[in-house]
Design a protein around this motif. Structure first.
Motif, PDB file in Angstrom:
ATOM      1  N   ASP A 247     -15.644 -12.765  10.198  1.00 51.71           N
ATOM      2  CA  ASP A 247     -16.676 -12.022   9.468  1.00 51.71           C
ATOM      3  C   ASP A 247     -16.169 -10.620   9.142  1.00 51.71           C
ATOM      4  N   GLU A 248     -16.510 -10.143   7.946  1.00 52.73           N
ATOM      5  CA  GLU A 248     -16.059  -8.823   7.537  1.00 52.73           C
ATOM      6  C   GLU A 248     -16.702  -7.745   8.410  1.00 52.73           C
ATOM      7  N   VAL A 249     -15.887  -6.757   8.785  1.00 50.79           N
ATOM      8  CA  VAL A 249     -16.360  -5.682   9.645  1.00 50.79           C
ATOM      9  C   VAL A 249     -16.905  -4.550   8.784  1.00 50.79           C
ATOM     10  N   PRO A 250     -17.754  -3.683   9.341  1.00 51.91           N
ATOM     11  CA  PRO A 250     -18.255  -2.530   8.574  1.00 51.91           C
ATOM     12  C   PRO A 250     -17.116  -1.592   8.197  1.00 51.91           C
ATOM     13  N   GLU A 251     -17.308  -0.866   7.112  1.00 54.12           N
ATOM     14  CA  GLU A 251     -16.308   0.094   6.652  1.00 54.12           C
ATOM     15  C   GLU A 251     -15.967   1.073   7.771  1.00 54.12           C
ATOM     16  N   GLY A 252     -14.664   1.283   7.967  1.00 54.84           N
ATOM     17  CA  GLY A 252     -14.213   2.213   8.990  1.00 54.84           C
ATOM     18  C   GLY A 252     -13.947   1.575  10.334  1.00 54.84           C
ATOM     19  N   GLU A 253     -14.346   0.301  10.485  1.00 59.58           N
ATOM     20  CA  GLU A 253     -14.089  -0.403  11.741  1.00 59.58           C
ATOM     21  C   GLU A 253     -12.791  -1.187  11.622  1.00 59.58           C
TER      22      GLU A 253
ATOM     23  N   ASN B 259       0.854  -1.183   0.000  1.00 63.95           N
ATOM     24  CA  ASN B 259       0.000   0.000   0.000  1.00 63.95           C
ATOM     25  C   ASN B 259       0.889   1.232   0.000  1.00 63.95           C
ATOM     26  N   TYR B 260       0.560   2.186  -0.841  1.00 68.34           N
ATOM     27  CA  TYR B 260       1.333   3.418  -0.949  1.00 68.34           C
ATOM     28  C   TYR B 260       0.407   4.624  -0.861  1.00 68.34           C
ATOM     29  N   THR B 261       0.855   5.675  -0.185  1.00 75.59           N
ATOM     30  CA  THR B 261       0.244   6.969  -0.473  1.00 75.59           C
ATOM     31  C   THR B 261       0.814   7.414  -1.817  1.00 75.59           C
ATOM     32  N   ARG B 262       0.027   8.158  -2.565  1.00 72.50           N
ATOM     33  CA  ARG B 262       0.473   8.600  -3.888  1.00 72.50           C
ATOM     34  C   ARG B 262       1.191   9.947  -3.781  1.00 72.50           C
ATOM     35  N   LEU B 263       2.063  10.205  -4.742  1.00 67.91           N
ATOM     36  CA  LEU B 263       2.902  11.401  -4.671  1.00 67.91           C
ATOM     37  C   LEU B 263       2.091  12.690  -4.745  1.00 67.91           C
TER      38      LEU B 263
ATOM     39  N   ASN C 169     -12.407   5.918   0.844  1.00 65.59           N
ATOM     40  CA  ASN C 169     -11.594   6.141  -0.358  1.00 65.59           C
ATOM     41  C   ASN C 169     -10.627   4.998  -0.629  1.00 65.59           C
ATOM     42  N   GLY C 170     -10.687   3.932   0.170  1.00 66.21           N
ATOM     43  CA  GLY C 170      -9.837   2.770  -0.043  1.00 66.21           C
ATOM     44  C   GLY C 170      -8.504   2.831   0.672  1.00 66.21           C
ATOM     45  N   TYR C 171      -8.187   3.945   1.307  1.00 66.92           N
ATOM     46  CA  TYR C 171      -6.929   4.067   2.045  1.00 66.92           C
ATOM     47  C   TYR C 171      -7.035   3.330   3.381  1.00 66.92           C
ATOM     48  N   LEU C 172      -5.894   2.871   3.867  1.00 64.45           N
ATOM     49  CA  LEU C 172      -5.840   2.100   5.105  1.00 64.45           C
ATOM     50  C   LEU C 172      -5.125   2.873   6.195  1.00 64.45           C
ATOM     51  N   GLU C 173      -5.592   2.678   7.409  1.00 70.93           N
ATOM     52  CA  GLU C 173      -4.871   3.133   8.592  1.00 70.93           C
ATOM     53  C   GLU C 173      -4.540   1.899   9.416  1.00 70.93           C
ATOM     54  N   VAL C 174      -3.265   1.701   9.716  1.00 73.27           N
ATOM     55  CA  VAL C 174      -2.841   0.566  10.533  1.00 73.27           C
ATOM     56  C   VAL C 174      -3.169   0.884  11.980  1.00 73.27           C
ATOM     57  N   THR C 175      -3.865  -0.033  12.647  1.00 67.84           N
ATOM     58  CA  THR C 175      -4.284   0.205  14.032  1.00 67.84           C
ATOM     59  C   THR C 175      -3.585  -0.708  15.035  1.00 67.84           C
ATOM     60  N   GLY C 176      -2.948  -1.770  14.581  1.00 68.09           N
ATOM     61  CA  GLY C 176      -2.282  -2.690  15.514  1.00 68.09           C
ATOM     62  C   GLY C 176      -1.952  -3.987  14.815  1.00 68.09           C
TER      63      GLY C 176
ATOM     64  N   THR D  13      -2.546   8.294   6.859  1.00 73.68           N
ATOM     65  CA  THR D  13      -2.868   6.952   6.380  1.00 73.68           C
ATOM     66  C   THR D  13      -1.595   6.253   5.925  1.00 73.68           C
ATOM     67  N   GLN D  14      -1.736   4.954   5.717  1.00 75.41           N
ATOM     68  CA  GLN D  14      -0.606   4.151   5.237  1.00 75.41           C
ATOM     69  C   GLN D  14      -0.820   3.725   3.788  1.00 75.41           C
ATOM     70  N   GLY D  15      -1.640   4.491   3.064  1.00 81.79           N
ATOM     71  CA  GLY D  15      -1.775   4.283   1.631  1.00 81.79           C
ATOM     72  C   GLY D  15      -2.894   3.348   1.230  1.00 81.79           C
ATOM     73  N   ARG D  16      -2.952   3.099  -0.080  1.00 82.14           N
ATOM     74  CA  ARG D  16      -3.933   2.161  -0.630  1.00 82.14           C
ATOM     75  C   ARG D  16      -3.200   1.175  -1.537  1.00 82.14           C
ATOM     76  N   PRO D  17      -3.852   0.051  -1.884  1.00 82.44           N
ATOM     77  CA  PRO D  17      -3.150  -1.022  -2.597  1.00 82.44           C
ATOM     78  C   PRO D  17      -2.548  -0.596  -3.928  1.00 82.44           C
ATOM     79  N   LEU D  18      -1.447  -1.274  -4.260  1.00 84.93           N
ATOM     80  CA  LEU D  18      -0.743  -1.022  -5.523  1.00 84.93           C
ATOM     81  C   LEU D  18      -1.591  -1.430  -6.714  1.00 84.93           C
ATOM     82  N   ALA D  19      -2.222  -2.614  -6.643  1.00 81.91           N
ATOM     83  CA  ALA D  19      -2.931  -3.171  -7.800  1.00 81.91           C
ATOM     84  C   ALA D  19      -4.436  -3.045  -7.642  1.00 81.91           C
TER      85      ALA D  19
END
Length: 545
Positions: free
Chosen positions: A385-391, A352-356, A434-441, A366-372
């Protein structure tokens, strides 16, 4: 009909390798992720396009692309003359240098499988790698800091395994000189490896025990490097500094050495990442791109207050290996370069990359979004089970450059991969709209020390071999420089053991330097949970001020 030179080269390295399922492999080819290109073609292609352009530079030597191409051929010829070829695994533990690149491409041209070890690995880790992959040779360098890699290789040679050759870049003694190998004559045969097969074995940081071997295929690793280079907008005008150990996935292919070479950029190998040495290297060579772990990035930013010579040419500074705090990100952008890029990934695949051109708030927080586009992510709770968006939840992933299993590690694969092929990363993240990720642990019991992933279980097993330790728990404590420091909470039999004696014990067991405790906390007993497990959260709470 294919000639002998064009025939694929299957070998024993395919035993224990888990390939991509046929239906997914077909999709990735048709979608254009995989071009059927051998990893070695990165150098061959660049040598044709930029023969006279500087390719690699270190403090002692430098090669153009044409010269590096010729030296890789000579090394391959020398390795083949020793009987090292298709299907063989070879441990590579070389420092950051031009010879690392020569060895990597030379081995690829023999059809052998490079196992990219790190400078901090010691007897315990290397013996484990030998047992897993049946390596027939090891290539080591020398350490100006004083550690004797040749002596360690000699000890490994005495163990019951298939190791036959110790090759030394430096004073070889009774072993084989790397310079002699690189004087090989004749043109090695032009092999055409199966691009869906393994090209290199990377080393995991260790999560549930000893480090695992990560098989990266020609197809997925070429994409990994070249797509990362495109995302970072690398060109032949760029100069990439390898500041972290070159065998790491991050400075090797994200975009790293391989991505930079695919764009015709110049790669500078640095052995000392301290601000004083690195800043001088950046100024001397006009470095435009490099990659650091958060601890080093913070130190570089702080050093701008006292170093006379500070970086002025950096276009992109990548920071990854652990989460970068937002305040640190803002400071780095203000004093080192506005071109900060957060990177969150794993040697097993997903990047995952933030874009330039992202706005500052995304880069800082954030720690970016996927390359592909076809990276498939699931974020799940403890029940799967999948969690709700943002959780927050554990990150599971599969995609065109994420492995389908560790190398010869059946039990670990059952734990680390779902039945439908998703890799359980062990990281907990929050996905935004927006598809970006934040690492929480993280879920797995690991400590992130200076960008290295240290298995708490593996360290605990070593600690418990000391005759005066009856119980031990390894935990990570916050540290402003390392991110986390390793604390060994220990119950002693009798008088406590000091750090010096404990490190001597771990050294005798061949434990990697970066896996040893930074502090020891004697405890009368280790706290436990209601079900009798060691309560590490309670230990951390007790030890924090």
């Amino acid at each position: 009909m294919l000639s002998a030179e064009d025939m694929p080269t299957p070998g024993s390295a395919m035993i224990g390798f888990i390939p991509f399922p046929p239906h997914r492999a077909s999709f990735y080819r048709e979608a254009g992720y995989w071009a059927g290109q051998p990893l070695d073609e990165i150098l061959r292609s660049s040598a044709r396009r930029w023969p006279d352009h500087p390719a690699v530079i270190d403090d002692a030597e430098h090669f153009t692309y044409a010269e590096l191409d010729q030296r890789a051929d000579a090394a391959a010829a020398g390795l083949l003359s020793l009987g090292i070829g298709a299907g063989d695994c070879v441990l590579v533990q070389l420092p950051n240098s031009c010879q690392f690149a020569v060895a990597l491409f030379g081995l690829l041209r023999t059809g052998a499988l490079p196992v990219l070890c790190l400078p901090g690995h010691r007897d315990a880790e290397l013996a484990h790698f030998l047992d897993v992959c049946d390596a027939t040779a090891i290539i080591v360098g020398t350490d100006p800091g004083g550690f004797d890699y040749r002596a360690m290789a000699e000890r490994l040679l005495q163990r019951p395994n298939r190791l036959r050759h110790v090759i030394v870049d430096g004073e070889a003694g009774s072993h084989i000189s790397w310079s002699q190998v690189c004087a090989g004559e004749g043109q090695p045969p032009r092999l055409r490896p199966d691009s869906s097969g393994p090209a290199v074995l990377l080393v995991s940081g260790g999560t549930t025990g000893a480090p695992k071997l990560i098989p990266r295929t020609h197809d997925d690793y070429v994409y990994n490097a070249t797509a990362s280079a495109a995302l970072c907008r690398l060109t032949s005008d760029d100069v990439y500094l390898v500041a972290l150990p070159a065998g790491h996935n991050f400075p090797l292919a994200c975009p790293g050495l391989l991505g930079a070479m695919s764009a015709g950029a110049t790669v500078v190998f640095g052995r000392d990442p301290s601000p004083e040495a690195a800043f001088a290297t950046i100024a001397r060579h006009g470095v435009t791109v490099t990659a650091l772990v958060p601890a080093l990035a913070r130190l570089w930013a702080q050093a701008c207050e006292w170093e006379e010579q500070i970086p002025s040419t950096l276009r992109v500074l990548q920071v990854g290996g652990a989460k970068l705090a937002a305040d640190d990100a803002r400071h780095i952008r203000s004093v080192l370069t506005p071109g900060l890029q957060q990177v969150f990934g794993m040697a097993e695949g997903l990047l995952n990359y933030t874009r330039l051109d992202d706005p500052p708030e995304l880069i800082d927080n954030t720690q970016g979004r996927p390359l592909a586009e076809d990276d498939e992510l699931r974020i799940v709770d403890e029940a799967g089970d999948e969690v709700p968006e943002g959780e927050p939840g554990e990150l599971l992933v599969r995609g065109p450059y994420t492995i389908n299993g560790y190398f010869r590690a059946e039990a670990e694969n059952q734990r680390s991969f779902t039945l439908d092929g998703f890799y359980r990363s062990g990281d907990t993240v929050r996905r935004m709209a927006n598809g970006y990720l934040e690492v929480t642990g993280r879920v797995k019991d690991v400590i992130l020390r200076g960008g290295e992933t240290v298995s708490a279980l593996d360290l605990e097993s070593h600690l418990l071999t000391h005759p005066r330790i009856s119980a031990a728990a390894a935990v990570g404590l916050p540290d402003p420089y390392l991110g986390e420091k390793i604390c060994a909470a220990v119950v002693f039999r009798g008088a406590p053991v000091g750090m010096t004696e404990l490190n001597e014990h771990l050294d005798a067991r061949g434990v990697a330097v970066h896996c040893r405790p930074d502090m020891v906390a004697p405890m009368p007993a280790l706290p436990t949970t209601a079900v009798g497990k060691i309560d590490k959260r309670s230990i951390v709470a007790q030890l924090q001020p």
